[in-house]
Each structure stands twice: as structure tokens, then as C-alpha cells.
Scaffold this motif. Structure first.
Motif, PDB file in Angstrom:
ATOM      1  N   ILE A 138       0.836  -1.206   0.000  1.00  0.00           N
ATOM      2  CA  ILE A 138       0.000   0.000   0.000  1.00  0.00           C
ATOM      3  C   ILE A 138       0.869   1.254   0.000  1.00  0.00           C
ATOM      4  CG2 ILE A 138      -1.619   1.386   1.361  1.00  0.00           C
ATOM      5  CD1 ILE A 138      -2.912  -1.273   2.250  1.00  0.00           C
ATOM      6  N   GLU A 139       1.906   1.258   0.807  1.00  0.00           N
ATOM      7  CA  GLU A 139       2.759   2.443   0.952  1.00  0.00           C
ATOM      8  C   GLU A 139       3.621   2.722  -0.277  1.00  0.00           C
ATOM      9  OE1 GLU A 139       2.837   4.831   3.277  1.00  0.00           O
ATOM     10  OE2 GLU A 139       1.091   3.830   4.133  1.00  0.00           O
ATOM     11  N   THR A 140       3.954   1.698  -1.043  1.00  0.00           N
ATOM     12  CA  THR A 140       4.957   1.885  -2.098  1.00  0.00           C
ATOM     13  C   THR A 140       4.446   1.741  -3.528  1.00  0.00           C
ATOM     14  OG1 THR A 140       5.626  -0.454  -1.987  1.00  0.00           O
ATOM     15  CG2 THR A 140       6.807   1.110  -0.566  1.00  0.00           C
ATOM     16  N   LEU A 141       3.313   1.094  -3.741  1.00  0.00           N
ATOM     17  CA  LEU A 141       2.905   0.766  -5.107  1.00  0.00           C
ATOM     18  C   LEU A 141       2.341   1.973  -5.848  1.00  0.00           C
ATOM     19  CD1 LEU A 141       2.878  -1.795  -6.900  1.00  0.00           C
ATOM     20  CD2 LEU A 141       0.437  -1.932  -6.435  1.00  0.00           C
ATOM     21  N   GLU A 142       2.871   2.208  -7.021  1.00  0.00           N
ATOM     22  CA  GLU A 142       2.396   3.281  -7.888  1.00  0.00           C
ATOM     23  C   GLU A 142       2.473   2.803  -9.333  1.00  0.00           C
ATOM     24  OE1 GLU A 142       3.208   8.021  -8.881  1.00  0.00           O
ATOM     25  OE2 GLU A 142       4.336   7.031  -7.297  1.00  0.00           O
ATOM     26  N   GLY A 143       1.387   2.994 -10.060  1.00  0.00           N
ATOM     27  CA  GLY A 143       1.357   2.605 -11.457  1.00  0.00           C
ATOM     28  C   GLY A 143       1.823   3.746 -12.356  1.00  0.00           C
ATOM     29  N   GLN A 144       2.231   3.380 -13.552  1.00  0.00           N
ATOM     30  CA  GLN A 144       2.660   4.388 -14.523  1.00  0.00           C
ATOM     31  C   GLN A 144       1.422   5.034 -15.131  1.00  0.00           C
ATOM     32  OE1 GLN A 144       5.134   2.850 -17.627  1.00  0.00           O
ATOM     33  NE2 GLN A 144       5.922   4.866 -18.144  1.00  0.00           N
ATOM     34  N   GLY A 145       1.138   6.246 -14.703  1.00  0.00           N
ATOM     35  CA  GLY A 145      -0.029   6.961 -15.194  1.00  0.00           C
ATOM     36  C   GLY A 145      -1.329   6.572 -14.519  1.00  0.00           C
ATOM     37  N   THR A 146      -1.269   5.667 -13.539  1.00  0.00           N
ATOM     38  CA  THR A 146      -2.490   5.226 -12.855  1.00  0.00           C
ATOM     39  C   THR A 146      -2.479   5.553 -11.367  1.00  0.00           C
ATOM     40  OG1 THR A 146      -1.578   2.984 -12.625  1.00  0.00           O
ATOM     41  CG2 THR A 146      -3.014   3.393 -14.514  1.00  0.00           C
ATOM     42  N   GLY A 147      -1.483   6.259 -10.904  1.00  0.00           N
ATOM     43  CA  GLY A 147      -1.474   6.771  -9.551  1.00  0.00           C
ATOM     44  C   GLY A 147      -0.998   5.818  -8.484  1.00  0.00           C
ATOM     45  N   LYS A 148      -1.142   6.279  -7.248  1.00  0.00           N
ATOM     46  CA  LYS A 148      -0.671   5.551  -6.076  1.00  0.00           C
ATOM     47  C   LYS A 148      -1.796   4.702  -5.489  1.00  0.00           C
ATOM     48  CE  LYS A 148       2.709   9.035  -4.827  1.00  0.00           C
ATOM     49  NZ  LYS A 148       3.184   9.960  -3.802  1.00  0.00           N
ATOM     50  N   LEU A 149      -1.469   3.453  -5.200  1.00  0.00           N
ATOM     51  CA  LEU A 149      -2.437   2.544  -4.586  1.00  0.00           C
ATOM     52  C   LEU A 149      -2.994   3.131  -3.293  1.00  0.00           C
ATOM     53  CD1 LEU A 149      -3.855  -0.209  -4.433  1.00  0.00           C
ATOM     54  CD2 LEU A 149      -1.807  -1.074  -3.260  1.00  0.00           C
ATOM     55  N   LYS A 150      -2.142   3.708  -2.482  1.00  0.00           N
ATOM     56  CA  LYS A 150      -2.554   4.272  -1.195  1.00  0.00           C
ATOM     57  C   LYS A 150      -3.682   5.292  -1.378  1.00  0.00           C
ATOM     58  CE  LYS A 150      -0.628   6.683   2.789  1.00  0.00           C
ATOM     59  NZ  LYS A 150       0.614   7.142   3.443  1.00  0.00           N
ATOM     60  N   ASP A 151      -3.548   6.163  -2.378  1.00  0.00           N
ATOM     61  CA  ASP A 151      -4.562   7.188  -2.635  1.00  0.00           C
ATOM     62  C   ASP A 151      -5.879   6.574  -3.090  1.00  0.00           C
ATOM     63  OD1 ASP A 151      -2.613   9.070  -1.998  1.00  0.00           O
ATOM     64  OD2 ASP A 151      -2.148   9.514  -4.108  1.00  0.00           O
ATOM     65  N   HIS A 152      -5.802   5.579  -3.960  1.00  0.00           N
ATOM     66  CA  HIS A 152      -7.024   4.943  -4.475  1.00  0.00           C
ATOM     67  C   HIS A 152      -7.765   4.179  -3.387  1.00  0.00           C
ATOM     68  CE1 HIS A 152      -5.540   6.320  -8.215  1.00  0.00           C
ATOM     69  NE2 HIS A 152      -4.781   5.289  -8.501  1.00  0.00           N
ATOM     70  N   LEU A 153      -7.031   3.456  -2.559  1.00  0.00           N
ATOM     71  CA  LEU A 153      -7.685   2.730  -1.462  1.00  0.00           C
ATOM     72  C   LEU A 153      -8.351   3.694  -0.487  1.00  0.00           C
ATOM     73  CD1 LEU A 153      -5.157  -0.154  -0.694  1.00  0.00           C
ATOM     74  CD2 LEU A 153      -7.396  -0.343  -1.802  1.00  0.00           C
ATOM     75  N   ALA A 154      -7.700   4.822  -0.223  1.00  0.00           N
ATOM     76  CA  ALA A 154      -8.302   5.824   0.663  1.00  0.00           C
ATOM     77  C   ALA A 154      -9.611   6.349   0.079  1.00  0.00           C
ATOM     78  CB  ALA A 154      -7.325   6.967   0.903  1.00  0.00           C
ATOM     79  N   GLU A 155      -9.651   6.579  -1.228  1.00  0.00           N
ATOM     80  CA  GLU A 155     -10.870   7.057  -1.890  1.00  0.00           C
ATOM     81  C   GLU A 155     -11.963   5.991  -1.873  1.00  0.00           C
ATOM     82  OE1 GLU A 155     -11.812   9.999  -3.131  1.00  0.00           O
ATOM     83  OE2 GLU A 155      -9.923  10.962  -2.613  1.00  0.00           O
ATOM     84  N   ILE A 156     -11.574   4.753  -2.142  1.00  0.00           N
ATOM     85  CA  ILE A 156     -12.545   3.655  -2.120  1.00  0.00           C
ATOM     86  C   ILE A 156     -13.187   3.575  -0.734  1.00  0.00           C
ATOM     87  CG2 ILE A 156     -12.768   1.130  -2.138  1.00  0.00           C
ATOM     88  CD1 ILE A 156     -10.578   1.172  -4.387  1.00  0.00           C
ATOM     89  N   GLU A 157     -12.371   3.613   0.293  1.00  0.00           N
ATOM     90  CA  GLU A 157     -12.872   3.498   1.662  1.00  0.00           C
ATOM     91  C   GLU A 157     -13.685   4.720   2.069  1.00  0.00           C
ATOM     92  OE1 GLU A 157      -9.394   2.367   3.957  1.00  0.00           O
ATOM     93  OE2 GLU A 157      -9.144   0.567   2.724  1.00  0.00           O
ATOM     94  N   ALA A 158     -13.253   5.910   1.650  1.00  0.00           N
ATOM     95  CA  ALA A 158     -13.956   7.146   2.006  1.00  0.00           C
ATOM     96  C   ALA A 158     -15.337   7.246   1.364  1.00  0.00           C
ATOM     97  CB  ALA A 158     -13.117   8.359   1.608  1.00  0.00           C
ATOM     98  N   HIS A 159     -15.510   6.580   0.230  1.00  0.00           N
ATOM     99  CA  HIS A 159     -16.774   6.671  -0.498  1.00  0.00           C
ATOM    100  C   HIS A 159     -17.645   5.416  -0.361  1.00  0.00           C
ATOM    101  CE1 HIS A 159     -14.611  10.057  -2.313  1.00  0.00           C
ATOM    102  NE2 HIS A 159     -15.829  10.550  -2.465  1.00  0.00           N
ATOM    103  N   GLY A 160     -17.350   4.607   0.641  1.00  0.00           N
ATOM    104  CA  GLY A 160     -18.227   3.478   0.966  1.00  0.00           C
ATOM    105  C   GLY A 160     -17.997   2.207   0.184  1.00  0.00           C
ATOM    106  N   GLY A 161     -16.853   2.084  -0.472  1.00  0.00           N
ATOM    107  CA  GLY A 161     -16.557   0.844  -1.189  1.00  0.00           C
ATOM    108  C   GLY A 161     -16.333  -0.309  -0.233  1.00  0.00           C
ATOM    109  N   ARG A 162     -16.572  -1.497  -0.703  1.00  0.00           N
ATOM    110  CA  ARG A 162     -16.408  -2.703   0.116  1.00  0.00           C
ATOM    111  C   ARG A 162     -15.396  -3.603  -0.570  1.00  0.00           C
ATOM    112  NH1 ARG A 162     -16.628  -4.103   5.083  1.00  0.00           N
ATOM    113  NH2 ARG A 162     -16.912  -6.319   5.334  1.00  0.00           N
ATOM    114  N   LEU A 163     -14.459  -4.159   0.197  1.00  0.00           N
ATOM    115  CA  LEU A 163     -13.416  -5.032  -0.328  1.00  0.00           C
ATOM    116  C   LEU A 163     -13.642  -6.468   0.138  1.00  0.00           C
ATOM    117  CD1 LEU A 163     -10.346  -2.782   0.578  1.00  0.00           C
ATOM    118  CD2 LEU A 163     -11.585  -2.837  -1.592  1.00  0.00           C
TER     119      LEU A 163
END
Length: 120
Positions: A52-77
Motif C-alpha cells: 500500500i505504501e509503495t505501489l504506484e502505477g505508470q499513469g495510474t497513480g498511487k495505490l494508497k490514494d485509491h484505497l483511501a478514496e474507495i474506503e472514504a466513499h463506501g466501497g467494500r473489499l
């Protein structure tokens, strides 16, 4: 609005594809759609704190940021319990996330209920 199932079976070995799945999930949630994310295979590694802390895609952003958005907007894993166990993970992998272990029957049910299924 649609009901999305995002099935992520790609792990950190392909950071662009793995983070793209999470970016799409976060984007759909922010647009008001219902989203559930099912991680299986190497995709379960995406909840590893180090990943979570280190993964970043080329042009697709940081995993940490996406997971935070998913969780903040009610996503379920949902994480494949068998995939997690095979990779040496236990329930501590789920801590701090709106997540649970699930078996293949849950994946089938989520796919059946979804209006859209996307796989990464």
C-alpha cells in the motif's frame, strides 16, 4: 446508477494494471455508483501494508490514494480467503479496511448481482 464489481487478480508485479483497477473503483464510487472490489490471486497482496505504501502505477497513480478514496466513499473489499492463506496472510491483512475474506461463491454472487463487471 450502476452496481459495479471490480475483480482484481493482478498483484504488485504489475503496478499499472493493479492500481488501474483501484483507480476505476474509486472513480465509479465518486460518481455515485455502488462498487464492490474482489481481490483474488496475487491481487490480495494489494492490502499488504508495505505494498500500500509503495505501489504506484505508470499513469495510474498511487495505490494508497485509491484505497483511501474507495474506503472514504463506501466501497467494500472482498479478498479471496484461499489466495490470502496460500500467500501466508491472516486476518491482520484486513485490519483498518472495510474488508472481509470471501470464498468463490461470494465472487459468483457479486458478479451475478452486478450490472457491470470489470477485471484487472
Amino acid at each position: 446508477m450502476s452496481d459495479f464489481l471490480i475483480h482484481i487478480h493482478t498483484g504488485p508485479e504489475n503496478p499499472t494494471k493493479a492500481t488501474l483497477g483501484c483507480l476505476v473503483a474509486a472513480t465509479a464510487l465518486k460518481a455515485g455508483h455502488d462498487v464492490r472490489v474482489f481481490m483474488a490471486g496475487d491481487g490480495v497482496r494489494l492490502l499488504d501494508p508495505e505494498v500500500i505504501e509503495t505501489l504506484e502505477g505508470q499513469g495510474t497513480g498511487k495505490l494508497k490514494d485509491h484505497l483511501a478514496e474507495i474506503e472514504a466513499h463506501g466501497g467494500r473489499l472482498y479478498l479471496s480467503g484461499m489466495s490470502a492463506k496460500a500467500r501466508g496472510y491472516d486476518a491482520s491483512l484486513l485490519e483498518g479496511h472495510p474488508a472481509e475474506f470471501a470464498m468463490p461463491d461470494v465472487l459468483v454472487g457479486l458478479a451475478d448481482e452486478a450490472t457491470k463487471v470489470l477485471c484487472y
